[in-house]
Design an enzyme around this catalytic site. Structure first.
Site, short mmCIF file in Angstrom:
data_model
loop_
_atom_site.label_atom_id
_atom_site.label_comp_id
_atom_site.label_asym_id
_atom_site.label_seq_id
_atom_site.Cartn_x
_atom_site.Cartn_y
_atom_site.Cartn_z
CG HIS A 189 -0.48 0.20 2.53
ND1 HIS A 189 -0.32 1.46 3.06
CD2 HIS A 189 -0.11 -0.68 3.51
CE1 HIS A 189 0.12 1.35 4.30
NE2 HIS A 189 0.28 0.06 4.60
CG ASP A 249 2.67 1.43 7.81
OD1 ASP A 249 2.32 0.83 6.77
OD2 ASP A 249 2.00 1.42 8.85
CD GLU A 308 -2.90 -0.96 5.58
OE1 GLU A 308 -2.75 -1.95 6.31
OE2 GLU A 308 -2.66 0.20 5.99
CD GLU A 309 -1.84 3.24 7.38
OE1 GLU A 309 -2.41 2.80 8.38
OE2 GLU A 309 -0.63 3.08 7.15
CG ASP A 353 2.17 -3.03 5.61
OD1 ASP A 353 2.96 -2.12 5.94
OD2 ASP A 353 0.93 -2.89 5.58
ZN LIG Z 1 1.04 -0.61 6.48
#
Ligand SMILES: [Zn+2]
Length: 272
Positions: free
Chosen positions: A64, A176, A209-210, A232
């Site tokens: 992501h 991330d 994604e978050e 990830d």
């Molecule tokens: Zn992530």
């Protein structure tokens, strides 16, 4: 690390991409793979880079590209901006930062604030502030002045750029999961050099994604792969105050020691 790779990683993390606003990151990722793969972008903003479209089986590599952020929800009469969260934040790290507000006319520098420690009670000093107790200051003196520059709904990211510590340890916001997106992009570039690639491999830079794994879900339906690998980040357990007893062995900058089999998901088969 090769110079062009390092440049690509730096460009990825420097590009803003709060969930729902990933286009600047998508652009960087797309450019890196345009010369080696077929590129498509779906309505969610996820980018698909396909190698060997007629090959079999069909393998999906997923990472992501969105990051957590803030979003302007209210502007006070005095011109201070209040925000909602995009994704999950540690609220202890929001105050006292430089941030960028991403407006239709470009990014605007700002700072986050909360009531000064001198004006807090002893009890308040021990508490984590609620989001509505924090604000963003762009230097405007009124709501009207602020709204000449920003709009309700504009996304916000931390102003933390890429840098190397001791020459080799990379630090940035948004690793991330721009790091995962980086890994699958470079893996696809490596695979593009293989002469006898039998599989169809689709690397997907997924969005949102978050806030609910959305782009990966729609991406998987679009591709319908036989095998999917999601890349990830995770937390290392070799820095102070973490617990290996609780979270396991997870050293920084080394391969995961767990012999666990890679995550593989079976999907109904179909042509690539
Ligand atoms: Zn992530």
């Amino acid at each position: 690390m090769k110079k062009d790779r390092l440049k690509f990683l730096e460009a990825l993390v420097e590009a803003a991409g709060p969930s729902g606003y990933e286009e600047p990151v998508a652009r960087v990722w797309r450019q890196r793979l345009a010369e080696v793969a077929e590129i498509e972008t779906d309505v969610m903003g996820s980018v698909f880079a396909t190698l060997n479209p007629k090959g079999s089986p069909k393998v999906m590599l997923s990472g992501h590209i969105d990051e957590i952020g803030l979003q302007i929800s209210y502007v006070s009469d005095k011109g201070f901006l209040y925000v909602n969260a995009i994704g999950g934040h540690d609220r202890t790290v929001i105050p006292g930062r430089r941030v960028w507000i991403h407006t239709a006319k470009g990014r605007v520098p700002a700072v986050t604030g909360k009531r000064a420690i001198h004006m807090q009670t002893a009890e308040e000093r021990t508490k984590v502030p609620e989001l509505h107790e924090l604000w963003i200051d762009i230097g405007a003196r009124s709501r009207e002045e602020a709204l000449e520059v920003v709009e309700l709904g504009d996304p916000v990211t931390y102003d933390v750029g890429f840098s190397l510590l001791r020459g080799s340890m990379a630090t940035s916001r948004a690793f991330d999961n721009k790091l995962g997106a980086f890994v699958i992009a470079e893996a696809l570039r490596e695979l593009a050099n293989k002469k006898k690639l039998q599989a169809c491999v689709v690397a997907v830079a997924t969005t949102q994604e978050e806030i609910g794994l959305r782009g990966a879900t729609t991406g998987a339906y679009r591709i319908d792969p036989q095998v999917a690998l999601a890349v990830d980040v995770t937390n290392p357990t070799d820095y102070p105050t973490t617990s290996k007893e609780k979270y396991g062995e997870s050293p920084l900058a080394k391969d995961p020691p767990s012999p666990a089999a890679p995550t593989a998901t079976r999907w109904s088969s179909g042509g690539c």
